[in-house]
Design a protein around this motif. Sequence first.
Motif, mmCIF file in Angstrom:
data_model
loop_
_atom_site.group_PDB
_atom_site.id
_atom_site.type_symbol
_atom_site.label_atom_id
_atom_site.label_comp_id
_atom_site.label_asym_id
_atom_site.label_seq_id
_atom_site.Cartn_x
_atom_site.Cartn_y
_atom_site.Cartn_z
ATOM 1 N N LEU A 29 0.940 5.238 6.506
ATOM 2 C CA LEU A 29 -0.006 5.057 5.403
ATOM 3 C C LEU A 29 -1.192 6.003 5.541
ATOM 4 C CD1 LEU A 29 -0.168 1.177 4.867
ATOM 5 C CD2 LEU A 29 0.727 2.896 3.305
ATOM 6 N N ASP A 30 -1.674 6.144 6.768
ATOM 7 C CA ASP A 30 -2.795 7.054 6.995
ATOM 8 C C ASP A 30 -2.432 8.465 6.557
ATOM 9 O OD1 ASP A 30 -5.341 7.983 8.267
ATOM 10 O OD2 ASP A 30 -3.928 8.993 9.601
ATOM 11 N N ALA A 87 0.889 4.184 -2.845
ATOM 12 C CA ALA A 87 0.753 5.606 -2.534
ATOM 13 C C ALA A 87 1.884 6.417 -3.165
ATOM 14 C CB ALA A 87 0.737 5.815 -1.024
ATOM 15 N N LEU A 109 0.828 -1.208 0.000
ATOM 16 C CA LEU A 109 0.000 0.000 0.000
ATOM 17 C C LEU A 109 0.865 1.263 0.000
ATOM 18 C CD1 LEU A 109 -2.777 -1.067 2.538
ATOM 19 C CD2 LEU A 109 -3.076 -0.647 0.087
ATOM 20 N N SER A 110 1.996 1.216 0.710
ATOM 21 C CA SER A 110 2.910 2.354 0.717
ATOM 22 C C SER A 110 3.499 2.574 -0.670
ATOM 23 C CB SER A 110 4.021 2.118 1.737
ATOM 24 O OG SER A 110 4.893 3.215 1.793
ATOM 25 N N LYS A 147 1.278 6.704 -6.913
ATOM 26 C CA LYS A 147 0.229 7.682 -7.218
ATOM 27 C C LYS A 147 0.774 9.110 -7.087
ATOM 28 C CE LYS A 147 -3.723 4.847 -5.756
ATOM 29 N NZ LYS A 147 -4.482 4.875 -7.021
ATOM 30 N N ARG A 181 -5.340 12.069 -0.875
ATOM 31 C CA ARG A 181 -6.753 12.367 -1.136
ATOM 32 C C ARG A 181 -6.945 13.880 -1.389
ATOM 33 N NH1 ARG A 181 -11.637 9.971 -0.359
ATOM 34 N NH2 ARG A 181 -13.387 11.361 0.102
ATOM 35 N N LYS A 219 -0.039 9.393 4.398
ATOM 36 C CA LYS A 219 0.162 9.436 2.947
ATOM 37 C C LYS A 219 -1.164 9.507 2.206
ATOM 38 C CE LYS A 219 4.628 7.186 2.209
ATOM 39 N NZ LYS A 219 5.335 6.109 1.497
ATOM 40 N N TYR A 220 -2.085 8.613 2.592
ATOM 41 C CA TYR A 220 -3.340 8.545 1.844
ATOM 42 C C TYR A 220 -4.229 9.763 2.123
ATOM 43 C CZ TYR A 220 -2.609 4.004 -0.281
ATOM 44 O OH TYR A 220 -2.144 2.987 -1.077
ATOM 45 N N ARG A 221 -4.154 10.349 3.308
ATOM 46 C CA ARG A 221 -4.921 11.577 3.565
ATOM 47 C C ARG A 221 -4.396 12.719 2.700
ATOM 48 N NH1 ARG A 221 -4.205 13.797 7.951
ATOM 49 N NH2 ARG A 221 -2.868 12.356 9.129
#
Length: 402
Positions: free
Chosen positions: A365-366, A245, A241-242, A248, A373, A368-370
């Motif tokens: 991860l939290d 991210a 997942l990292s 992306k 987004r 990165k993804y925030r």
Amino acid sequence: MSDKDIIEAADNFVLNLFKEKLPNTFVYHNYSHTKRVYKSINEIIEDSQISVKDATVLKLAAILHDTGYIKTREGHEEESVKIAREFLESKDVEKDIIEGVEKCIKATKFKNTTPKDHLEEIMRDADSSHFGKDYFEEASEYLRQEYIAQNIRNYTPQEWRDENIELLIDKHKFYTPYALKNWQHTKQENLADLINKNKKIKKKIKKEELKAQLKAKYKDKSVDRGIQTFYRTALRNHIKLSDIADTKANILLSVNAIIISLVLSNLLSKLDNPSNDYLIIPTAIFVIFSAITMILSVIATRPNVTRGEFSKEDVENKSVNLAFFGNFHRMELSEYEWAMDELLKDRNYVYSSLTKDLYFLGKVLDRKYRILRWTYTIFVTGTIISILAFALSFYLGGSRMS
């Protein structure tokens, strides 16, 4: 009718009797067993000094001794006596021969009986001669399968070996000089084979049990395989997942860098012309949103390295996560090796370190993804606003020029 004719008639009688009435489940007590006993009787007779009449009695008894199995298993000797008497009387055989045959057949009743004379000893030895033959193992297995097929007892190979060992040691003996001379030695070899096989099997079972105990003991002391699988899978998924991210963020970074390059190379030169003033605001909006997207993409992928040091107290208090490089990259190798030795001594510390590693990976991860987004939201919003701004500017600019 001569003795030879009587014996031949008895042989044909038993062959047809077994063929017609003996169930197929008798894989041991059948005509083949009868012929083996008959052959063994002849071996003893040839080595003994007995009369022709006694020899005839023994041969007839060998042929007829198991005929009672066509009616019953328990007490088959008595049934064999009845069948033998009926057959021999139909052939007008002498009364004393019939009585001798009956007596020899009864002598084959192994349990709790002892031969009373030489003929009974010969008969008993011939009936159990397979104990002293090379085909003992084969014959013994036929008997085990017969017990199983007739639901008498489902002996396992191990149980059957134990039963045969007890039989050969405690319950069976040869009586005649011929059997003692010619079969006793092979019987002892067969017994030795059984004992050796038993020892090997028991040794193998004991070895497997010990192996299982050691395996269970080792499993108890080591990290449980299921827990290992859980941590391995969870950590692998977090790392994937990292990577996603980061990919992306790199895509957005690359796309917006290209967009800014194209804007600067194509639109900026046109803004020097006063007639293109209406393009300044939409261009600025487009570049600002692209720049913000690039900045957020860089922030999302920017590494956060900690101080990289730990103290001895941190290890003793189990407060440092030695699975993360950021906690030890400034430490000396010897210090890190000592800390790892302390970690591996304590199963709970290992679990704790893996749990912390998993938790902080999740926190990264939290974050990165925030950020990603927000980055995608700003990029899409900026693109829409820029397109609308360009459309409005072209509309107003075109109206002013006309």
